[in-house]
Design an enzyme around this catalytic site. Structure first.
Site, PDB file in Angstrom:
ATOM      1  N   ASN A  72     -24.350  41.338  36.917  1.00  0.00           N
ATOM      2  CA  ASN A  72     -23.003  41.893  36.996  1.00  0.00           C
ATOM      3  C   ASN A  72     -23.009  43.358  36.573  1.00  0.00           C
ATOM      4  O   ASN A  72     -23.480  43.699  35.492  1.00  0.00           O
ATOM      5  CB  ASN A  72     -22.074  41.096  36.078  1.00  0.00           C
ATOM      6  CG  ASN A  72     -20.614  41.415  36.301  1.00  0.00           C
ATOM      7  OD1 ASN A  72     -20.255  42.223  37.146  1.00  0.00           O
ATOM      8  ND2 ASN A  72     -19.758  40.753  35.548  1.00  0.00           N
TER       9      ASN A  72
ATOM     10  N   HIS B 291     -16.331  41.452  45.244  1.00  0.00           N
ATOM     11  CA  HIS B 291     -16.766  41.719  43.870  1.00  0.00           C
ATOM     12  C   HIS B 291     -17.552  40.512  43.394  1.00  0.00           C
ATOM     13  O   HIS B 291     -17.101  39.372  43.529  1.00  0.00           O
ATOM     14  CB  HIS B 291     -15.541  41.957  42.972  1.00  0.00           C
ATOM     15  CG  HIS B 291     -15.853  41.874  41.521  1.00  0.00           C
ATOM     16  ND1 HIS B 291     -16.840  42.635  40.929  1.00  0.00           N
ATOM     17  CD2 HIS B 291     -15.324  41.097  40.530  1.00  0.00           C
ATOM     18  CE1 HIS B 291     -16.901  42.334  39.641  1.00  0.00           C
ATOM     19  NE2 HIS B 291     -15.997  41.412  39.376  1.00  0.00           N
TER      20      HIS B 291
ATOM     21  N   CYS C 294     -13.118  45.717  36.592  1.00  0.00           N
ATOM     22  CA  CYS C 294     -14.066  45.881  37.702  1.00  0.00           C
ATOM     23  C   CYS C 294     -13.449  46.528  38.938  1.00  0.00           C
ATOM     24  O   CYS C 294     -14.147  46.756  39.923  1.00  0.00           O
ATOM     25  CB  CYS C 294     -14.637  44.514  38.081  1.00  0.00           C
ATOM     26  SG  CYS C 294     -15.468  43.675  36.713  1.00  0.00           S
TER      27      CYS C 294
ATOM     28  N   TYR D 267     -22.307  40.214  26.829  1.00  0.00           N
ATOM     29  CA  TYR D 267     -21.513  39.158  26.204  1.00  0.00           C
ATOM     30  C   TYR D 267     -22.115  38.618  24.908  1.00  0.00           C
ATOM     31  O   TYR D 267     -21.425  37.965  24.140  1.00  0.00           O
ATOM     32  CB  TYR D 267     -21.322  37.993  27.186  1.00  0.00           C
ATOM     33  CG  TYR D 267     -20.578  38.407  28.432  1.00  0.00           C
ATOM     34  CD1 TYR D 267     -19.197  38.544  28.433  1.00  0.00           C
ATOM     35  CD2 TYR D 267     -21.256  38.690  29.604  1.00  0.00           C
ATOM     36  CE1 TYR D 267     -18.511  38.935  29.560  1.00  0.00           C
ATOM     37  CE2 TYR D 267     -20.580  39.089  30.743  1.00  0.00           C
ATOM     38  CZ  TYR D 267     -19.204  39.208  30.714  1.00  0.00           C
ATOM     39  OH  TYR D 267     -18.534  39.623  31.845  1.00  0.00           O
TER      40      TYR D 267
ATOM     41  N   LYS E 267     -16.607  31.268  46.530  1.00  0.00           N
ATOM     42  CA  LYS E 267     -15.436  30.450  46.207  1.00  0.00           C
ATOM     43  C   LYS E 267     -14.199  30.994  46.918  1.00  0.00           C
ATOM     44  O   LYS E 267     -13.334  30.232  47.367  1.00  0.00           O
ATOM     45  CB  LYS E 267     -15.208  30.431  44.689  1.00  0.00           C
ATOM     46  CG  LYS E 267     -16.300  29.737  43.888  1.00  0.00           C
ATOM     47  CD  LYS E 267     -16.029  29.822  42.401  1.00  0.00           C
ATOM     48  CE  LYS E 267     -17.186  29.257  41.571  1.00  0.00           C
ATOM     49  NZ  LYS E 267     -17.321  27.805  41.725  1.00  0.00           N
TER      50      LYS E 267
ATOM     51  N   THR F 169     -24.415  35.884  32.896  1.00  0.00           N
ATOM     52  CA  THR F 169     -23.700  36.758  33.837  1.00  0.00           C
ATOM     53  C   THR F 169     -23.711  38.211  33.380  1.00  0.00           C
ATOM     54  O   THR F 169     -22.889  39.016  33.813  1.00  0.00           O
ATOM     55  CB  THR F 169     -22.247  36.284  34.040  1.00  0.00           C
ATOM     56  OG1 THR F 169     -21.525  36.410  32.809  1.00  0.00           O
ATOM     57  CG2 THR F 169     -22.197  34.845  34.515  1.00  0.00           C
TER      58      THR F 169
ATOM     59  N   SER G 100     -10.249  42.169  36.400  1.00  0.00           N
ATOM     60  CA  SER G 100      -9.514  41.270  35.510  1.00  0.00           C
ATOM     61  C   SER G 100      -8.414  42.014  34.785  1.00  0.00           C
ATOM     62  O   SER G 100      -8.494  43.216  34.529  1.00  0.00           O
ATOM     63  CB  SER G 100     -10.480  40.637  34.501  1.00  0.00           C
ATOM     64  OG  SER G 100     -11.346  39.733  35.141  1.00  0.00           O
TER      65      SER G 100
ATOM     66  N   SER H 188     -10.461  32.795  34.716  1.00  0.00           N
ATOM     67  CA  SER H 188     -10.750  34.021  35.450  1.00  0.00           C
ATOM     68  C   SER H 188     -11.177  33.708  36.879  1.00  0.00           C
ATOM     69  O   SER H 188     -10.765  34.397  37.829  1.00  0.00           O
ATOM     70  CB  SER H 188     -11.849  34.814  34.739  1.00  0.00           C
ATOM     71  OG  SER H 188     -12.005  36.085  35.327  1.00  0.00           O
TER      72      SER H 188
ATOM     73  N   GLU I 161     -15.878  50.374  32.707  1.00  0.00           N
ATOM     74  CA  GLU I 161     -15.282  49.727  31.544  1.00  0.00           C
ATOM     75  C   GLU I 161     -16.292  49.731  30.393  1.00  0.00           C
ATOM     76  O   GLU I 161     -16.144  48.987  29.429  1.00  0.00           O
ATOM     77  CB  GLU I 161     -14.811  48.313  31.873  1.00  0.00           C
ATOM     78  CG  GLU I 161     -15.857  47.382  32.445  1.00  0.00           C
ATOM     79  CD  GLU I 161     -15.276  46.013  32.776  1.00  0.00           C
ATOM     80  OE1 GLU I 161     -15.172  45.176  31.856  1.00  0.00           O
ATOM     81  OE2 GLU I 161     -14.931  45.780  33.943  1.00  0.00           O
TER      82      GLU I 161
END
Length: 388
Positions: A275, A233, A111, A143, A242, A152, A308, A201, A79
């Site tokens: 990342n 990922h 991703c 970012y 999580k 990140t 995403s 997200s 990307e």
């Protein structure tokens, strides 16, 4: 006929930022970076490294003359593409000296794209078992300075050689996947940085995993107890946990401890690199295989891919006899150890440096980067690459 990954490697640029120093410079508690999101260092790409050069550098360790002669498909998943039209795979094809009679294409879906590339490569090899496919996931996560997404960020690439009768791991052809049109992360064509709704997200990542897992277990009849380890990922290293937490109580405490230990091993490289978007899942897979000492032939690994926007996939692969001989642990360890730590002022100065967007000629100081393959400038709207 088994098809899978014969060997794989990664590349990250020769610079990194220490996350404690970054947190202190931003007047943030360092624990929010090192514990809260689980990051220790952040790989940084200077102007001499883009998605193309990192992808090519990642493949250098892998390819023997025999591999090169057999490759007739190059897939570049990113990307962070450099052109709206020309595939980055075409540049990589030349930089690696691959055969003329080959396909070279670029895949994009946040991703997730490298996973799509693996599926395409698998189908290709199934039809042409004497051939090999090179799949590359390469990205720069960017970012902006002092933004919520800054910790990140990261930069790097993975390269995977897909073959018949693989010597590392074999795909089990049990993939499940799904797509939903959501806006959790995206980058408009006019923007150099991504737009992200962080909390949303994360929620969608977990939602997609739960649905993929339910679909997978229903389709295959397998349970968590049938897996030695799961890889995820990892936009940051706490993200995968999580998802894992939503199913881990379905096994006994001994199995839970085993899965959590393997999970932590899968995050070691990401903690140091950050990342890398399309390559993050497979960086985690390499981290697991190169840090563990107890996995054996026949171990089933689960892999969760998320891009995403959003597309997700869950599938499994089985380690084959002698898989440890296909790893590049020493080379990867040396690569990370040789990187230069940037001070925060150095990082900020390099971050602000940009390539021209008006077609101007531009030269990059070659002394700053000793990588075998790098970008050395631009001329008449063309990027100029060199390969030692």
């Amino acid at each position: 006929m088994k098809i899978g990954i014969d060997k794989m490697s990664f590349y990250t640029p020769a610079f990194y930022v220490d996350m404690v120093e970054l947190a202190e410079a931003r007047e943030i508690d360092p624990n929010k970076f090192t514990i809260g999101i689980g990051q220790d260092q952040m790989g940084f790409a200077p102007l001499s490294q883009d998605a193309v050069t990192m992808g090519a550098n990642a493949a250098l360790n892998l390819l023997t003359p025999e591999d090169i002669a057999a490759i007739d498909l190059v897939i570049f998943a990113s990307e962070s593409g450099i052109d709206h039209s020309k595939a980055g795979a075409v540049y990589i094809h030349r930089l690696l000296g691959l055969p003329k009679h080959a396909r070279a294409i670029e895949f994009k879906e946040a991703c997730y794209a490298a996973t799509a590339g693996l599926s395409y490569a698998q189908n290709h090899v199934a039809a042409h078992p004497d051939k090999k496919a090179l799949v590359i996931g390469s990205d720069i996560a960017r970012y902006g300075l002092s933004t919520p997404g800054e910790p990140t960020q990261g930069a790097g690439a993975v390269a995977m050689l897909v073959t018949a009768n693989p010597r590392c791991l074999a795909f089990n052809n049990d993939n499940v996947y799904m797509t939903e049109d959501i806006m959790d992360f995206w980058r408009p064509l006019y923007s150099e940085t991504a737009v992200v709704q962080g909390k949303y997200s994360t929620e969608q990542y977990v939602h997609f995993f739960e649905e993929m897992w339910a679909t997978y277990t229903e389709k295959t009849g397998l349970s968590l107890a049938d897996f030695e380890a799961l890889c995820f990922h990892l936009p940051y290293t706490k993200m995968g946990k999580k998802a894992l937490d939503t199913i881990i109580t379905t096994v006994d405490e001994e199995k839970q401890a085993e899965l959590l230990n393997y999970y932590q091993l899968s995050t070691k490289y990401s903690r140091q690199i950050g990342n890398i978007y399309t390559g993050s899942l497979y960086l985690g897979l390499m981290s697991l295989l190169e840090h563990q000492t107890t996995l054996t032939e026949g171990s089933r690994l689960g892999l969760f891919s998320y891009g995403s926007g959003a597309v997700a996939e869950f599938f499994s692969a089985t380690l084959v006899e002698g898989f440890a001989n296909q790893l590049y642990t020493a080379a990867h360890t040396e690569q990370l150890a040789q990187r230069k730590r940037l001070s925060i002022p150095e990082y900020e100065e390099l971050f602000k440096a940009t390539l021209p967007t008006d077609g101007s000629d531009y030269s990059i100081d070659e002394k700053l980067d000793q990588a075998p393959i790098k970008l050395v400038g631009m001329k008449e709207h063309m990027r100029l690459y060199t390969a030692k």
